[in-house]
Design a protein around this motif. Structure first.
Motif, mmCIF file in Angstrom:
data_model
loop_
_atom_site.group_PDB
_atom_site.id
_atom_site.type_symbol
_atom_site.label_atom_id
_atom_site.label_comp_id
_atom_site.label_asym_id
_atom_site.label_seq_id
_atom_site.Cartn_x
_atom_site.Cartn_y
_atom_site.Cartn_z
ATOM 1 N N ALA A 37 0.835 -1.205 0.000
ATOM 2 C CA ALA A 37 0.000 0.000 0.000
ATOM 3 C C ALA A 37 0.863 1.245 0.000
ATOM 4 C CB ALA A 37 -0.925 -0.011 1.215
ATOM 5 N N VAL A 72 2.250 1.883 -3.512
ATOM 6 C CA VAL A 72 1.266 2.437 -4.444
ATOM 7 C C VAL A 72 0.998 3.894 -4.106
ATOM 8 C CG1 VAL A 72 -1.115 2.270 -5.242
ATOM 9 C CG2 VAL A 72 0.233 0.202 -4.910
ATOM 10 N N ALA A 73 0.910 4.178 -2.789
ATOM 11 C CA ALA A 73 0.673 5.564 -2.378
ATOM 12 C C ALA A 73 1.812 6.453 -2.843
ATOM 13 C CB ALA A 73 0.519 5.634 -0.863
ATOM 14 N N GLU A 80 1.501 7.198 -6.518
ATOM 15 C CA GLU A 80 0.429 8.115 -6.882
ATOM 16 C C GLU A 80 0.736 9.548 -6.490
ATOM 17 O OE1 GLU A 80 -2.966 6.313 -5.118
ATOM 18 O OE2 GLU A 80 -3.499 5.210 -6.921
ATOM 19 N N LEU A 105 1.855 -4.037 -9.014
ATOM 20 C CA LEU A 105 0.949 -4.330 -7.913
ATOM 21 C C LEU A 105 -0.487 -3.981 -8.269
ATOM 22 C CD1 LEU A 105 3.043 -3.025 -4.902
ATOM 23 C CD2 LEU A 105 2.437 -5.390 -5.379
#
Lengths: 264, 339
Positions: free
Chosen positions: A188, A191-192, A195, A234
Motif C-alpha cells: 500500500a 502504491v501511495a 500516486e 501491484l
C-alpha cells in the motif's frame, strides 16, 4: 453486505479523523477541524455580521428614531439566527466556514438538522464564558475531535470539506515484480508513493525512493522508475503505456467500454 | 483482485453514481430536471449506494491505494448525507408542535418546571411582601436613580403618557423586547449547562428584581398604572422564562446525574429536548413582545378591560400548557422524542 472493514478497528489512526460506522457497516472517515480554522471562520463571520449591523445602523440614522425597532430585530437576527439559518439552509456552512472549507455535520455523518443547529448555537452562551470563547477553546483542546461544549450537547461536529482528489494514476513505467516479498502495508505504501510522487520535486522523489535502495539495488532516478514499475505491477496494469498520458487515457476509455460490455 | 481490474470492473457504476449525485442530489434541481433523466432511477439509489459501501469496504480491506479509497469514500459520504438527512420542516408540523407537541414536552418535564417555578416565584412573592411591610427595603435592592426611573415610568399623575416607557415608539419597544427578552430566555436555558447553577442564578435574580420593582411601585402608590401595564403580557412572558428555566435545569440535571447512560448521551438528549422547548419559548416571547409593545402600553384603556384581557391571556396560556395535546394520551418521562 457482510464485508466488515477490518483495518479500521485494527490500526489506530494517528489523526483527527472520526470514524463513524454507518448502518451499512462501513466506516465513514470524517476529518474533524481544529480550533484554529474554526476561530478564523468565526472571525470572518463576525466581521460580516458587524458589516450588516453597520449598514443597518446607517439606515436607522437616515430614517430617524422610528426605525429603531426594526434595527433591534435585525440585531437579534444577526446575533442569534444568522448561524442557525446558514448552517441548516446552506449545507452546514456559514460564509466564514465556507471560506475556510469547513462544514457542520451531525456526529453520525448526516447533514445537521434544525434542532441540532439551534442547540449548538444557543449553547455558544456557555462556550463564550468567561470571555472570548475561552471555555470552548479549552474543551476543544481536550476533545479528540476538537468539539466545543455546544457541539457535544447538540451532537454535531465541524469537519474539513473533502476536496476532490486528483485522478488516481501512476506514472507510466514497465510493470515489474518486486524483488522481495512485500507485506500488504508495504504494498500500500508503494502504491501511495507512486500516486503522490509526481507532485513532489525530483530531489524529494529520489530521496524517498532511495530508502528502498538496499533491495532495489538502484539509486537515483532508476530507483524511482523501478518503484513506479513495481507499483504498476501491484496495481495489475498490463499495458505499460510508455509514451505519455495520451495513450494512457485512451486505454482507460477502452477499459470502461469493456467494463460496461461485461455488465450489459 | 488487482486494483486495476477492480477499478475497470466497477468504474461505470461509480461514474453513474457520481452523475446521479451531481444531477439529482439537490431537491430543487431534481424537480426541474425530472424529465429527460436517463441515469440511475431514483428508487434504485439505495441499492446502488449499498453496493458502493461494500466496494469501499473491500477496497479498504485489500489495501487499495489511498486515492481510490478516498474517491469511493467521497461518493459514499455524499450518498450518506442524502439518505440520512433530517426531513425538512413543514408548516403543518410546526403548527402541530406549537399546539400539542410543545405543551406535552413541558408537561413531560414537570419536575424541572415546578422547580423552576419555585426558584422564580418564591423570591418574587417574598420580596414583594417584604417591601409592603418595610418599604425602605427597596432602596437596598436598587439605587435611587433606578427607583426614580421606575416611578417616572408609571406615574399616575400623567394619564396621557404611555405606560411603562419614557418616550420610545411602540415599534422601537417591540424590537427592544424581542432582543432583550428572547436573549434572556435563551441564556436562561444555555447557562443550565453550568451544572444548572447559571439557570438557578438567572431565575433567582429575575424573581428578586421583578418582585422588587412591583413591590416598590405598589408601596409608593404607583401600583395602578403598573398593574394595568403588566396584566396583558405577563402571562406569556413569565411562563416562557419559567419554561426556559425548566429546560436549563433539565440540562444541568442530565450533566450532574446522567443516570444509567453515558454522561454525553444524557447531555445530548437534554440538549435536544431543551432546544425544542426553546423553540416554544421563542414563539411565546415574540408573542409577549407584541402584546407588551402594542397593547400593554395603551394608557387610556379602562382598567377593567385591561384586567379581563390579562385574565383571558393567563387562562389561555395555562390552559394551552396544561391541556394541549391531551388527546394524544398521557405524557411520560420520555415524551416528545418525535415530531
Amino acid at each position: 453486505m457482510a464485508v466488515i472493514d477490518g483495518r479500521a478497528a485494527a490500526v489506530p489512526v494517528l489523526d483527527t479523523c472520526r470514524e463513524v460506522v454507518t448502518p451499512e457497516g462501513v466506516a465513514l472517515r470524517l476529518p474533524a477541524a481544529g480550533p484554529m480554522p474554526r476561530a478564523l471562520a468565526w472571525l470572518i463571520d463576525f466581521m460580516l455580521r458587524m458589516a450588516i449591523l453597520v449598514a443597518g445602523s446607517m439606515v436607522v440614522g437616515m430614517l430617524g428614531r422610528g426605525s429603531m425597532g426594526p434595527y433591534l430585530i435585525l440585531l437579534f437576527s444577526v446575533f442569534w439566527l444568522y448561524p442557525i439559518a446558514f448552517e441548516v439552509l446552506w449545507g452546514g456552512r456559514t460564509p466564514g466556514k465556507r471560506a475556510l472549507g469547513l462544514r457542520v455535520i451531525a456526529a453520525n455523518g448526516a447533514p445537521v438538522g434544525w434542532l441540532a443547529a439551534f442547540a449548538r448555537n444557543l449553547l455558544r452562551v456557555v462556550d463564550m464564558l468567561p470571555f472570548g470563547y475561552a471555555l470552548g477553546l479549552l474543551v476543544s483542546f481536550g476533545d479528540p475531535w476538537g468539539r466545543r461544549i455546544g457541539d457535544m450537547v447538540a451532537g454535531t461536529l465541524v469537519v474539513h470539506d473533502s476536496r476532490t482528489p486528483p485522478p488516481a494514476t501512476t506514472p507510466p513505467a514497465e510493470p515489474m515484480a518486486a524483488p522481495v516479498v512485500l507485506l500488504p502495508h508495504e504494498q500500500a505504501a508503494l502504491v501511495a508513493f507512486a500516486e503522490r510522487a509526481p507532485r513532489l520535486t525530483q530531489a524529494r522523489q529520489i530521496e524517498l525512493a532511495e530508502l528502498g535502495s538496499p533491495w532495489l539495488q538502484a539509486r537515483g532516478d532508476t530507483a524511482v522508475q523501478r518503484l513506479y514499475g513495481i507499483a504498476n505491477g501491484l496495481l495489475g496494469r498490463r499495458d505499460p503505456g510508455p509514451h505519455g498520458s495520451g495513450q494512457h487515457g485512451s486505454e482507460q476509455h477502452g477499459s470502461e467500454q469493456h467494463g460496461s460490455g461485461q455488465h450489459g | 483482485m488487482k486494483q486495476e481490474l477492480f477499478v475497470r470492473r466497477h468504474e461505470p457504476e461509480w461514474l453513474a453514481l457520481e452523475r446521479w449525485l451531481d444531477a439529482r442530489g439537490q431537491a430543487r434541481k431534481a424537480r426541474n430536471e425530472r424529465r429527460g433523466w436517463d441515469g440511475i432511477a431514483d428508487h434504485e439509489m439505495p441499492a446502488r449506494y449499498r453496493r458502493l459501501c461494500q466496494q469501499l469496504a473491500l477496497a479498504r480491506r485489500r489495501g487499495y491505494s489511498p486515492v481510490l479509497v478516498e474517491r469511493l469514500q467521497q461518493i459514499m459520504q455524499r450518498g450518506h448525507s442524502l439518505l440520512y438527512r433530517t426531513p425538512p420542516p413543514r408548516w403543518h408540523v410546526a403548527l402541530e408542535f406549537l399546539l400539542s407537541g410543545f405543551p406535552r414536552q413541558v408537561r413531560a418535564e414537570r419536575g424541572c418546571m415546578l422547580a423552576s417555578l419555585a426558584l422564580f416565584a418564591l423570591p418574587l412573592v417574598v420580596i414583594f411582601v417584604a417591601i409592603q411591610l418595610k418599604p425602605e427595603l427597596a432602596s437596598s435592592l436598587f439605587d435611587p436613580l433606578q427607583l426614580a426611573g421606575f416611578e417616572n415610568m408609571y406615574d399616575p399623575k400623567d394619564p396621557e403618557r404611555k405606560l411603562g416607557r419614557d418616550s420610545e415608539t411602540d415599534l422601537a419597544m417591540f424590537g427592544y423586547y424581542i432582543w432583550n427578552n428572547v436573549s434572556i430566555g435563551f441564556r436562561t436555558f444555555a447557562s443550565g449547562l453550568l451544572a444548572g447553577l447559571g439557570t438557578v442564578l438567572v431565575l433567582l435574580f429575575n424573581g428578586v428584581s421583578i418582585g422588587g420593582v412591583a413591590g416598590h411601585l405598589q408601596a409608593v402608590g404607583h401600583g395602578d398604572p403598573f398593574w394595568r401595564f403588566v396584566a396583558g403580557h405577563s402571562a406569556p412572558e413569565l411562563t416562557a422564562i419559567v419554561i426556559a428555566g425548566g429546560a436549563g435545569l433539565r440540562l444541568g440535571l442530565n450533566l450532574v446525574a446522567p443516570g444509567r447512560r453515558r454522561r454525553i448521551d444524557a447531555l445530548v438528549e437534554g440538549g435536544i429536548r431543551g432546544a425544542r422547548l426553546c423553540l416554544g419559548v421563542f414563539a411565546m416571547l415574540v408573542f409577549a413582545a407584541f402584546v407588551e409593545a402594542f397593547w400593554s402600553s395603551i394608557a387610556w384603556m379602562p382598567a377593567w378591560i385591561k384586567y379581563s384581557v390579562g385574565a383571558g391571556l393567563w387562562t389561555l396560556v395555562l390552559g394551552w400548557l396544561l391541556l394541549g395535546g391531551r388527546h394524544l394520551g398521557p405524557t411520560g418521562e420520555h415524551d416528545g422524542g418525535a415530531a
